[in-house]
Design an enzyme around this catalytic site. Structure first.
Site, PDB file in Angstrom:
ATOM      1  CG  ASP A 184      -2.148  -0.871   1.012  1.00 18.74           C
ATOM      2  OD1 ASP A 184      -2.050  -1.824   0.223  1.00 18.74           O
ATOM      3  OD2 ASP A 184      -3.186  -0.614   1.633  1.00 18.74           O
ATOM      4  CB  CYS A 214       1.672  -6.241   3.902  1.00 19.25           C
ATOM      5  SG  CYS A 214       3.378  -5.965   4.466  1.00 19.25           S
ATOM      6  CB  SER A 233      -2.520   4.823   5.570  1.00 18.13           C
ATOM      7  OG  SER A 233      -1.425   4.250   6.233  1.00 18.13           O
TER       8      SER A 233
END
Length: 612
Positions: free
Chosen positions: A81, A122, A517
């Site tokens: 990301d 992740c 995020s």
């Protein structure tokens, strides 16, 4: 009594061809009665959190075979990301979660595997594999690649702990020199592993401990530390035992849907709120519950958020604390231990490694165990040497952090705040709810009102922020960035980072139907549902409209009359729920296929074939 799924392809005269193919993979006569375990790896050289996983699948495979099983490894995709951030690559991040879940289902069902070990790490990989495990409901153990060591740098005579977000903020701050930015960049991500703060990847890997699907230490043991090897070794033996318990003893407590029950999801969300995890975890927990046919909704999260305190603050909420510090304080088992002392956990949920979560806490919480083995395990420290090699160091802290009044992990009696680290807000701007990471919000702006600055893409908001067009007191609204409208529900880390670099981190709010995020902090409110593309009120906000945010009372309101909103809705219905501005965005067939079935964030952005 259940029958091994693999017998479909390994037994009977009519399976001679299949057995012939199995033999070509290395199987022998003696293997055809053993459980076939899928080793679901996610190695890639694109992602620092996965770059060290290449040989770890075979490490697990060898242990499976030593325990009497047959191991067969395959790989899933993995999107970084951070690298995909700030351009059209981010459109692919969330959709990759569904692709990962589907690919695991395809491989496991096509080859009739009996059980699986999921090697994830992740942001979308752990959620995708978690969704698959609950969809398939076969014995599963999760073991992730582990967190990265925090960066360390000496600047102007002072040592700083760094992470990815520091590099992004510094790059946008005109007051920081090019030389200092380069120094930060070179030091922010020193080793393999998932980014070092309580961002999405680490949050999800921690939650697998609370769900009961991974071993103690999975969320906090550094990727570089030798201690992490034990988790992979144990996972290989454990999965064979779980497979035998289910298929040979009809023990349903070996299955993901029994382990990750509604009570276990409540435990996981309680942990998430207490540790101030990423808001993305809400999205993924809802999606995983959906796959497991578990009735766990935003209403449950809202109820938990009102009674669970914040017991730990980690970067980005506290910039000098990282996962290595959480581990030193006892890791996830010790946070769960404090929640347990406060009567906030369901102790009786089974786990893959202990009869109950309560039993596991009693053994692994450093404040209640006398085991020197456990205490040594949680003294695992960073090595301080840049590397992409797993298990490459065995440094130890001299002492554990057992301070529950002022330490990294606090007791229920001495919390960082009585309100937890996440909150669900509702109001006419988000009828089905939205999420804010309260652990990252300064107390001075828990209540905030301001005029809307409306943008119909992340790019447009970034341009305005960098051009100093956003002022203190503004409420930045970024819409048509939801699962359907984006498509792909981009993360808004750049807008929030740039607000911080402009000195507006405590002076502005940001609301979006996109997401954030795990590295985001500030008054950043995401997942506004319904999203604009699905007719949500966020699509009706106009420039200058006043917006009121009240986190203590869990409300978010657009200060516009119902009559005016009805008129705007009728006008928008006639136009269609699309951005008014033409966006330079390459939406491929793959992304259109995702958007066609994507639901809003309050349902976890899962696919629904009934969506129009």
């Amino acid at each position: 009594m259940p029958v091994y799924r693999s017998r479909t392809t390994t037994h009977g005269r009519n399976m001679a061809g299949a057995r012939g193919l199995w033999r070509a993979t290395g199987m022998k006569d003696s293997d055809f009665g053993k459980p076939i375990i899928a080793v679901v790896n996610s190695f890639t050289q694109f992602v620092p959190g996965h770059v060290h996983l290449k040989d770890l699948g075979q490490l697990v495979a060898r242990e499976i075979e030593a325990a009497g099983g047959v191991a067969k490894e395959f790989n899933t995709i993995a999107v970084d990301d951070g690298i995909a951030m700030g351009h059209d690559g981010m459109l692919y991040s969330l959709p990759s979660r569904e692709l990962i879940a589907d690919s695991v289902e395809y491989m496991v069902n096509a080859h009739c595997a009996d059980a699986m070990v999921c090697i994830s790490n992740c942001d979308k990989i752990t959620p995708g594999m978690l969704m698959a495990s609950l969809r398939l409901n076969i014995p599963t153990v999760f073991v992730s690649g582990g967190p990265m060591e925090a960066g360390k740098v000496v600047m102007h005579g002072k040592t700083h702990a760094l992470d990815l977000v520091d590099a992004m903020v510094a790059a946008a701050d005109d007051k920081i020199s090019d030389e200092d930015v380069q120094t930060i960049e070179r030091s922010a991500c020193p080793t393999c592993g998932s980014c070092s703060g309580m961002f999405t990847a680490n949050s999800m890997n921690c939650l697998t401990e609370a769900l009961g699907l991974s071993l103690p230490g999975n969320g906090s043991t550094l990727a570089t530390h030798l201690d992490r090897k034990r988790l992979f070794v144990e996972a290989g033996h454990l999965i064979v035992d779980l497979a035998r318990r289910y298929y040979e003893q009809d023990d349903v407590k070996a299955l993901p849907r029994t382990i990750a029950s509604k009570q276990a999801f409540e435990n996981a969300m309680t942990l998430d709120i207490a540790m101030g995890g990423s808001t993305n975890t809400v999205l993924h927990i809802l999606a995983a519950a959906h796959e497991g046919e578990i009735d766990f909704t935003m209403a449950d999260i809202d109820a938990l958020s009102r009674r669970v305190p914040c017991l730990s603050k980690v970067a980005p909420a506290k910039s000098d604390v990282h996962m290595e510090d959480v581990h030193r304080a006892g890791g996830i088992m010790s946070i769960l231990g404090e929640l347990d002392k406060g009567g906030l956990l369901n102790r009786d949920c089974p786990t893959v490694h202990a009869e109950t979560l309560g039993d596991a806490i009693d053994r692994w919480d450093i404040t209640r165990t006398n085991s020197e083995t456990v205490r040594k395990f949680y003294r695992a420290a960073p090595g301080g040497i840049p590397t992409q090699v797993a298990f490459s160091q065995e440094a130890r802290w001299d002492e554990l952090d057992t301070d529950r009044e002022n330490g990294v992990i606090r007791s229920v009696e001495h919390p960082f705040s009585k309100d937890g680290g996440l909150a669900v807000l509702k109001g006419n701007l988000a009828i089905d709810g939205c999420i804010v990471k309260t652990a990252g919000v300064d107390e001075s702006i828990l209540k905030f009102s301001g005029p809307a600055r409306v943008f119909e893409s992340q790019d447009a908001s970034v341009k305005a922020i960098l051009a100093n067009e956003v002022k203190a007191g503004d409420v930045v609204v970024i819409r048509y960035e939801g699962p359907k409208g984006g498509p792909g529900m981009q993360e808004m880390l750049y807008p929030t980072s740039y607000l911080k670099s402009k000195g507006l981190g405590k002076a502005c709010a940001l609301i979006t139907d996109g997401r954030f995020s795990g590295g985001t902090s500030g008054l950043s409110i995401g997942h506004a549902s319904p999203e604009a593309a699905n007719g949500g009120t966020i699509g009706l906000v106009r420039e200058g409209d006043m917006i009121d945010i009240d986190i203590p009372n869990r409300t978010i309101s657009l200060r516009v009359s119902e009559t005016e909103l009805a008129a705007r809705r009728a006008e928008q219905d006639a136009k269609g729920w699309y951005p008014t501005e033409v966006r330079k965005r390459n939406v491929t067939t793959a992304l259109k296929a995702y958007a066609a079935f994507a639901t809003s964030a309050d349902r976890g952005a899962v696919r629904d074939l009934n969506v129009r």
